[in-house]
Design an enzyme around this catalytic site. Structure first.
Site, PDB file in Angstrom:
ATOM      1  N   GLY A  59      33.174  49.966  44.134  1.00 50.89           N
ATOM      2  CA  GLY A  59      32.036  49.228  43.592  1.00 50.89           C
ATOM      3  C   GLY A  59      32.381  47.774  43.358  1.00 50.89           C
ATOM      4  O   GLY A  59      33.509  47.330  43.587  1.00 50.89           O
ATOM      5  N   SER A  60      31.403  47.032  42.894  1.00 48.91           N
ATOM      6  CA  SER A  60      31.569  45.599  42.666  1.00 48.91           C
ATOM      7  C   SER A  60      32.502  45.352  41.484  1.00 48.91           C
ATOM      8  O   SER A  60      32.612  46.187  40.575  1.00 48.91           O
ATOM      9  CB  SER A  60      30.210  44.953  42.388  1.00 48.91           C
ATOM     10  OG  SER A  60      29.319  45.176  43.471  1.00 48.91           O
ATOM     11  N   PRO A  61      33.186  44.200  41.467  1.00 49.56           N
ATOM     12  CA  PRO A  61      34.036  43.871  40.319  1.00 49.56           C
ATOM     13  C   PRO A  61      33.211  43.760  39.039  1.00 49.56           C
ATOM     14  O   PRO A  61      32.068  43.293  39.054  1.00 49.56           O
ATOM     15  CB  PRO A  61      34.647  42.515  40.713  1.00 49.56           C
ATOM     16  CG  PRO A  61      34.527  42.440  42.194  1.00 49.56           C
ATOM     17  CD  PRO A  61      33.284  43.199  42.552  1.00 49.56           C
ATOM     18  N   GLY A  62      33.817  44.183  37.932  1.00 51.66           N
ATOM     19  CA  GLY A  62      33.167  44.036  36.634  1.00 51.66           C
ATOM     20  C   GLY A  62      32.217  45.151  36.265  1.00 51.66           C
ATOM     21  O   GLY A  62      31.475  45.026  35.286  1.00 51.66           O
ATOM     22  N   THR A  63      32.213  46.259  37.008  1.00 51.58           N
ATOM     23  CA  THR A  63      31.294  47.358  36.701  1.00 51.58           C
ATOM     24  C   THR A  63      31.945  48.461  35.869  1.00 51.58           C
ATOM     25  O   THR A  63      31.312  49.485  35.623  1.00 51.58           O
ATOM     26  CB  THR A  63      30.737  47.966  38.002  1.00 51.58           C
ATOM     27  OG1 THR A  63      31.816  48.293  38.886  1.00 51.58           O
ATOM     28  CG2 THR A  63      29.806  46.988  38.697  1.00 51.58           C
ATOM     29  N   GLY A  64      33.197  48.277  35.444  1.00 54.31           N
ATOM     30  CA  GLY A  64      33.808  49.217  34.504  1.00 54.31           C
ATOM     31  C   GLY A  64      34.824  50.156  35.098  1.00 54.31           C
ATOM     32  O   GLY A  64      35.133  51.195  34.489  1.00 54.31           O
ATOM     33  N   LYS A  65      35.400  49.834  36.238  1.00 54.68           N
ATOM     34  CA  LYS A  65      36.367  50.743  36.866  1.00 54.68           C
ATOM     35  C   LYS A  65      37.647  50.860  36.035  1.00 54.68           C
ATOM     36  O   LYS A  65      38.137  51.958  35.774  1.00 54.68           O
ATOM     37  CB  LYS A  65      36.687  50.246  38.283  1.00 54.68           C
ATOM     38  CG  LYS A  65      35.478  50.251  39.221  1.00 54.68           C
ATOM     39  CD  LYS A  65      35.876  49.948  40.653  1.00 54.68           C
ATOM     40  CE  LYS A  65      36.281  48.507  40.853  1.00 54.68           C
ATOM     41  NZ  LYS A  65      35.151  47.572  40.732  1.00 54.68           N
ATOM     42  N   SER A  66      38.209  49.729  35.608  1.00 58.00           N
ATOM     43  CA  SER A  66      39.444  49.781  34.818  1.00 58.00           C
ATOM     44  C   SER A  66      39.201  50.400  33.443  1.00 58.00           C
ATOM     45  O   SER A  66      40.068  51.106  32.910  1.00 58.00           O
ATOM     46  CB  SER A  66      40.031  48.372  34.666  1.00 58.00           C
ATOM     47  OG  SER A  66      39.118  47.501  34.007  1.00 58.00           O
ATOM     48  N   SER A 512      17.588  35.585  55.268  1.00 60.10           N
ATOM     49  CA  SER A 512      16.549  35.123  54.344  1.00 60.10           C
ATOM     50  C   SER A 512      15.910  33.808  54.774  1.00 60.10           C
ATOM     51  O   SER A 512      14.920  33.385  54.181  1.00 60.10           O
ATOM     52  CB  SER A 512      17.130  34.971  52.934  1.00 60.10           C
ATOM     53  OG  SER A 512      18.139  33.983  52.914  1.00 60.10           O
ATOM     54  N   LYS A 555      17.018  31.216  43.828  1.00 66.34           N
ATOM     55  CA  LYS A 555      16.470  30.312  44.836  1.00 66.34           C
ATOM     56  C   LYS A 555      15.301  29.503  44.279  1.00 66.34           C
ATOM     57  O   LYS A 555      15.179  28.308  44.537  1.00 66.34           O
ATOM     58  CB  LYS A 555      16.028  31.111  46.066  1.00 66.34           C
ATOM     59  CG  LYS A 555      17.174  31.756  46.829  1.00 66.34           C
ATOM     60  CD  LYS A 555      16.663  32.621  47.970  1.00 66.34           C
ATOM     61  CE  LYS A 555      17.810  33.263  48.738  1.00 66.34           C
ATOM     62  NZ  LYS A 555      17.341  34.139  49.831  1.00 66.34           N
TER      63      LYS A 555
END
Length: 634
Positions: A59-66, A512, A555
């Site tokens: 998953g993306s960094p900062g989502t609570g893995k650690s 986009s 944007k």
């Protein structure tokens, strides 16, 4: 279809609970109960901890893995912890023996060996001193004092060289769990092979009585220190294949000998008996980690554990908003130096969570970044000697805690404005203000120009795009060229269409800018000017439908900062827009569903515009009324 989108604070009903400050919010003691928005991951981690299964989190960094990995260590039983010691091997000094004892006993054993060695050393030294003084006194009486001193020195040197040293027999405690409250948690992210797998220190004095015993030079690795605990490896794909292969061996055998990692070191001769390393591995990374990971190691985790995909956002419900209230309280408590947040300050944090989700009806779960906003707001309140962090402090933190990409995007806007790389007034043929996202949380104005020139080839015309376009952007240009042929009905075999992305030194990726390209090309083909006070963003299907894009809020704010008065976005992104209050009165937001509406709102009014709009409508009606051929199954 023109509609103004409003996002006033009165429209956002946050939660029902009333509180004065976050000090009154109860924070759970266990880390597993502090996890927010990852209920499926929490359930899996609880099962994995009870059954000692490995877990891979993507998953993306900062989502609570650690944080989940740390929480897993808290759930493991403390009673199983062990100390590991290295003993000298009298038969082979380069093959130290390994012994495991219950946690805390290793320290007692080493202290007992040290005390016994001290007593033996004191007794030996006392005997040697008596012998030396006896020789000196005897030589003095017989008149041979000089020879007596020389004999005493020789005896001291010989005893130092040949008598066994008690210190060399003291075991070394290489893994200690003395007085630990929980099972060990080791974050081995980015460690080299020696720190991960264990190593043997180099001994420059390998002889002459000055050498260090082999067992005393053994250093345990993170896989051994995490014995009976959790080993966390983020960005596991960055490990070398050799280290990943060694990790696979450690997982399978649950023990791994320690040897020197440097072939040029004297430690390379030393190899211990297998050292216990019965750990639970929690591997983490982004999606690319799965592709670059050792297939056998992933198979081991998949076959004997769980694979998890971490969510980036959660539904915007009153219950989840209450969870974010608790998140703010947790961050304040964890930091220990921040004033508590009042209800209005928490409201602003939740609004920022809605904005950063980038998806209607959702709240972001990239809580590390959101926690950074909480800490900056608390620091501002602390610097003002405020007893409470208020909404004013959170708003100030939003400006102060801008990411590098946001600061760079503002610099781009200033530079492009100074050199007039984009226009915000008047009209121009084949020139349109596109919008793009930099770094995921900052928008920029992307000027795009189109021109038509005689074809260099007699057979067919070409669409030529410049601006360091990447794969998806190139495919978007090809799709737009198909749309141009369909919606204009104009054959251009004798002309080349040139599309230029201005100032894109870092390259362009994504689709986009599709409606921007199409508008610029239609303007150049039909020689109809485009209103330069309009900016636009949106993907485009080959049938001319405007499809959703990402980063709509950022944007729109970039267009407002640039001084643009109107911005066109996909209708499907309408509910995603949560712009700041400061920009609401500066810009008009127009949601559209197809290329015809884009043309209506972007081209300058006049008979030529009416002609092309009518032409597009007729072509569109022909397409939608056409009968589909009957499909006959074989």
């Amino acid at each position: 279809m023109e509609k103004e989108i409003t996002t006033s604070s009165e429209e956002i009903e946050l939660y029902e609970d009333n509180f004065e400050t976050t000090d009154s919010i109860d924070v759970p003691e266990l880390l597993i109960d502090q996890i927010i928005g990852q209920e499926h991951a929490v359930e899996v981690v609880k099962k994995a901890a009870s059954q000692r299964r490995h877990v891979m989190m993507i998953g993306s960094p900062g989502t609570g893995k650690s944080l989940l990995a740390k929480a897993m260590a808290e759930l493991l039983p403390k009673e199983e912890l062990q100390d590991i010691m290295a003993y000298p091997n009298p038969e082979d000094s380069n093959n130290p023996k390994i012994r495991s004892v219950p946690a805390g006993k290793g320290r007692e054993i080493v202290m007992a060996h040290k005390l016994e060695a001290q007593k033996k050393a004191q007794s030996r030294n006392m005997l040697m001193m008596i012998l030396v003084f006896g020789i000196i006194i005897y030589s003095f009486y017989v008149g041979q004092l000089l020879w007596g001193i020389i004999a005493a020195i020789m005896i001291l040197l010989l005893t130092r060289q040949f008598l066994p040293k008690e210190e060399m027999m003291i075991p070394k405690l290489i893994v200690s769990n003395y007085q630990k409250e929980h099972a060990p948690f080791l974050d081995a992210t980015g460690t080299h092979a020696g720190a991960l797998l264990g190593d043997v220190r180099h001994d420059p004095f390998q002889s002459g009585g000055l050498e260090t015993p082999a067992h005393d030079r053994v250093e345990s690795g993170d896989i051994h220190k995490s014995h009976k605990g959790v080993l966390f490896l983020d960005e596991i794909n960055t490990l070398s294949l050799e280290s990943q292969q060694s990790m696979l061996t450690a997982l399978q055998e649950k023990e791994y000998p320690i040897t020197g990692q440097s072939e040029r070191s004297s430690g390379a001769l030393v190899k211990t008996e297998p050292v216990p390393c019965d750990f639970i591995m929690v591997a983490a990374g982004n999606l690319d980690a799965v592709e670059k990971m050792h297939p056998a190691l992933r198979s081991r985790i998949k076959g004997y554990g769980y694979e998890l995909f971490m969510r980036d956002s959660m539904e915007d419900t009153p219950e989840n908003r209450k969870s974010l209230v608790r998140f703010v309280a947790q961050e304040v408590l964890r930091d220990g130096h921040l004033p508590p947040f009042d209800k209005e300050a928490v409201d602003e944090v939740i609004r920022e969570a809605q904005r950063r989700a980038g998806r209607k009806g959702h709240l972001t779960l990239k809580l590390r970044d959101l926690g950074g906003l909480v800490r900056v707001a608390g620091d501002i309140a602390h610097s003002e000697d405020s007893a409470v962090t208020t909404a004013k402090h959170v708003l100030s933190a939003k400006k102060m805690a801008r990411s590098i990409e946001q600061q760079l995007a503002d610099s781009y806007l200033e530079r492009k404005n100074d050199y007039q790389l984009f226009k915000k007034t008047g009209s121009a043929v084949g020139r349109v203000n596109g919008l793009a996202v930099m770094g995921g949380d900052s928008g920029i104005v992307l000027p795009i120009m189109a021109g038509v020139a005689p074809s260099l080839s007699n057979s067919e015309g070409k669409v030529i795009a410049t601006g360091m376009l990447k794969d998806i952007a190139k495919e978007a240009v090809q799709n737009v060229s198909a749309v141009i042929k369909n919606v204009t009905g104009k054959s251009i075999p004798n002309h080349d269409i040139h599309i230029q992305f201005i100032g894109t030194y870092e390259g362009v990726e994504g689709d986009s800018a599709s409606i921007s390209i199409a508008t610029a090309v239609i303007s150049a083909l039909e020689n109809i000017p485009i209103d330069q006070s309009v900016a636009m963003t949106g993907s485009l299907s080959v049938r001319g439908d405007v499809l959703p894009i990402g980063g709509a809020t950022y944007k729109i704010e970039a267009a407002a900062r640039a001084g643009i008065k109107k911005v066109i976005i996909p209708k499907s992104n309408e509910a995603d827009v949560l712009i700041e209050e400061a920009y609401k009165d500066k810009i008009e937001i127009v949601p559209v569903t197809n290329i015809i509406e884009v043309i209506e709102h972007s081209l300058v009014d006049g008979p030529d515009k009416d002609r092309i709009v009518e032409k597009l409508k007729n072509l569109s009606s022909l397409k939608t009324s056409a009968e589909m051929p009957e499909i006959v199954p074989v």
